[in-house]
Design a protein around this motif. Structure first.
Motif, PDB file in Angstrom:
ATOM      1  N   ARG A 188       6.252  11.460  -2.255  1.00 30.91           N
ATOM      2  CA  ARG A 188       7.576  10.888  -2.046  1.00 30.91           C
ATOM      3  C   ARG A 188       7.425   9.552  -1.332  1.00 30.91           C
ATOM      4  O   ARG A 188       6.597   9.402  -0.429  1.00 30.91           O
ATOM      5  N   ASP A 189       8.223   8.587  -1.760  1.00 26.58           N
ATOM      6  CA  ASP A 189       8.261   7.305  -1.053  1.00 26.58           C
ATOM      7  C   ASP A 189       9.614   7.201  -0.356  1.00 26.58           C
ATOM      8  O   ASP A 189      10.639   7.082  -1.029  1.00 26.58           O
ATOM      9  N   PRO A 190       9.627   7.216   0.973  1.00 26.10           N
ATOM     10  CA  PRO A 190      10.903   7.213   1.698  1.00 26.10           C
ATOM     11  C   PRO A 190      11.729   5.952   1.438  1.00 26.10           C
ATOM     12  O   PRO A 190      12.956   6.004   1.515  1.00 26.10           O
ATOM     13  N   ASP A 247       0.816  -1.225   0.000  1.00 27.94           N
ATOM     14  CA  ASP A 247       0.000   0.000   0.000  1.00 27.94           C
ATOM     15  C   ASP A 247       0.852   1.279   0.000  1.00 27.94           C
ATOM     16  O   ASP A 247       2.056   1.250   0.208  1.00 27.94           O
ATOM     17  N   ILE A 248       0.172   2.379  -0.231  1.00 29.25           N
ATOM     18  CA  ILE A 248       0.820   3.693  -0.355  1.00 29.25           C
ATOM     19  C   ILE A 248       0.689   4.526   0.935  1.00 29.25           C
ATOM     20  O   ILE A 248       0.987   5.723   0.919  1.00 29.25           O
ATOM     21  N   LEU A 249       0.256   3.890   2.036  1.00 37.38           N
ATOM     22  CA  LEU A 249      -0.052   4.669   3.242  1.00 37.38           C
ATOM     23  C   LEU A 249       1.171   5.381   3.828  1.00 37.38           C
ATOM     24  O   LEU A 249       1.028   6.381   4.516  1.00 37.38           O
ATOM     25  N   SER A 250       2.383   4.861   3.536  1.00 41.25           N
ATOM     26  CA  SER A 250       3.570   5.553   4.064  1.00 41.25           C
ATOM     27  C   SER A 250       4.209   6.497   3.039  1.00 41.25           C
ATOM     28  O   SER A 250       5.246   7.095   3.315  1.00 41.25           O
ATOM     29  N   HIS A 251       3.574   6.645   1.876  1.00 41.78           N
ATOM     30  CA  HIS A 251       4.021   7.700   0.952  1.00 41.78           C
ATOM     31  C   HIS A 251       3.731   9.056   1.607  1.00 41.78           C
ATOM     32  O   HIS A 251       2.734   9.212   2.308  1.00 41.78           O
TER      33      HIS A 251
END
Ligand SMILES: *[C@@H]1O[C@H](CO)[C@@H](O)[C@H](O)[C@H]1NC(C)=O
Ligand SMILES: *[C@@H]1O[C@H](CO)[C@@H](O)[C@H](O)[C@H]1NC(C)=O
Ligand SMILES: *[C@@H]1O[C@H](CO)[C@@H](O)[C@H](O)[C@H]1NC(C)=O
Length: 354
Positions: free
Chosen positions: A274-276, A200-204
């Motif tokens: 941004r994706d860390p 998932d993208i929740l930490s983007h």
């Protein structure tokens, strides 16, 4: 048979063939490529199928959701990667009045019209105007009078063009031929900067350059209000994780932001993601007034390309466009394009990794 008659027969045969060809345009794939930035597109729905870019270590991944086959695109109910039209987003009550005439549209979403109707621009075969692998591809579509209930003919084109190193420029143009019509085109790619098959993208981390939203009722039609994001889970004015307040919402983000901008013709930054983990960053610039921010809440074990299974929050759609249901709100910015006028929607995706 006289020679003249024979020639006439041959000519009319060729004409019929040409027409048949036009009605059965071939669905094909088109690549755009610049070093390690690679796109795959199709003229079915003028769709982006894949976008391959390097992460901060130079490792390549495909960062958009999609399918393996055209049959899956034909079955699709998520609008993966497609161009949406004639009017993206919702039209309340599936109708509107223009120049004294009421137009009834197909009902395909809780009594409303979503994304151009039951067979919008995302579900038609576009013509290919030009394609140069290291530069651009241009698709066009002639929408006919009364197509999905909309007034008049509309000539549409979309160009996907590589600029600089890892930038994709998108230009959508529409011209009303004979009648005024609402037009609201949108690019509906679902992004996951860690890779389309990475969860998932929740930490983007997202920053949206819009300090207001147009809230909606239970069937996602605007109430007509324009409210500040301050103190709500919709406030992304400062960058923060998508997931940090998502559980304060009934389910997901599916909201139109009023972008903070002063000149409509100018490109301005609409959103940054941004994706860390991968270090990939994407800026989206556009000339539009609104941004639909959608966190793919309806994905539910959707079968994607390369054996991927997409669950809820597998991607985000960042759809610059006009406001939803504008055609029924006189004080929302107008989406009416009159004959002789040109609708122009530009987007610039800037991808980097560090
Ligand atoms: C483009 O996508 C289609 C459909 O998924 C696929 O069949 C084709 O192999 C792809 N082409 C490239 C070069 O990736
Ligand atoms: C498309 O949908 C039909 C009907 O639901 C189904 O039979 C078919 O397997 C689907 N095709 C793909 C490629 O998903
Ligand atoms: C996902 O689909 C399954 C099977 O159709 C269904 O039982 C389930 O309720 C769905 N989940 C959500 C969150 O919609």
């Amino acid at each position: 048979m006289s020679k003249v008659l024979l020639i006439l027969c041959i000519l009319s045969g060729l004409l019929l063939l040409a027409q048949a060809h036009d009605h059965h345009k071939k669905i094909k794939f088109y690549q755009l490529e610049r070093e390690n930035f690679k796109l795959n597109l199709t003229n079915y729905g003028a769709t982006i199928i894949s976008v391959i870019t390097p992460d901060k270590h130079g490792k390549l991944a495909d960062i958009v959701l999609g399918y393996d086959s055209i049959d899956s695109y034909k079955n699709d109910t998520c609008y993966f990667g497609a161009i949406i039209g004639r009017v993206a987003n919702r039209i309340g009550g599936a109708k509107f009045t223009l120049d004294g005439k009421t137009y009834k549209l197909p009902v395909n979403d809780h009594g409303n019209t979503l994304h151009g109707g039951t067979r919008g621009f995302s579900d038609v075969v576009w013509s290919v105007e030009s394609h140069k692998k290291h530069s651009h591809v241009t698709f066009s579509y002639d929408s006919f009078e009364n197509e999905e209930g909309f007034p008049g003919k509309l000539k549409v084109s979309v160009t996907y063009k590589l600029v600089g190193k890892h930038n994709l420029f998108v230009k959508m143009i529409a011209k009303a031929v004979d009648k005024a019509t609402p037009v609201n085109l949108a690019q509906h790619t679902y992004w996951n900067l860690r890779g389309h098959n990475s969860g998932d993208i929740l930490s983007h981390i997202v920053q949206i350059f819009g300090s207001h939203i147009t809230p909606v009722d239970e069937v996602l039609i605007p109430t007509g209000e324009i409210i500040s994001v301050k103190g709500t889970p919709y406030d992304f004015l400062e960058p923060r994780k998508i997931g940090s307040k998502i559980h304060d919402l009934p389910g997901l983000y599916d909201m139109n932001y009023v972008l903070d901008r002063s000149f409509q013709k100018h490109l301005s930054k609409s959103v940054e993601v941004r994706d860390p983990v991968s270090g990939r960053k994407m800026e989206l610039w556009s000339n539009q007034l609104g941004l639909q921010f959608y966190t793919s809440g309806q994905l539910n074990a959707t079968k994607g390309k390369d054996g991927a299974i997409y669950h809820k929050y597998a991607g985000i759609a960042l759809e610059t466009q006009g406001f939803p249901d504008s055609v029924n709100y006189p004080y929302f910015p107008s989406q009416i394009v009159k004959p002789g006028e040109i609708y122009e929607h530009v987007m610039l995706y800037r991808l980097t990794a560090s």
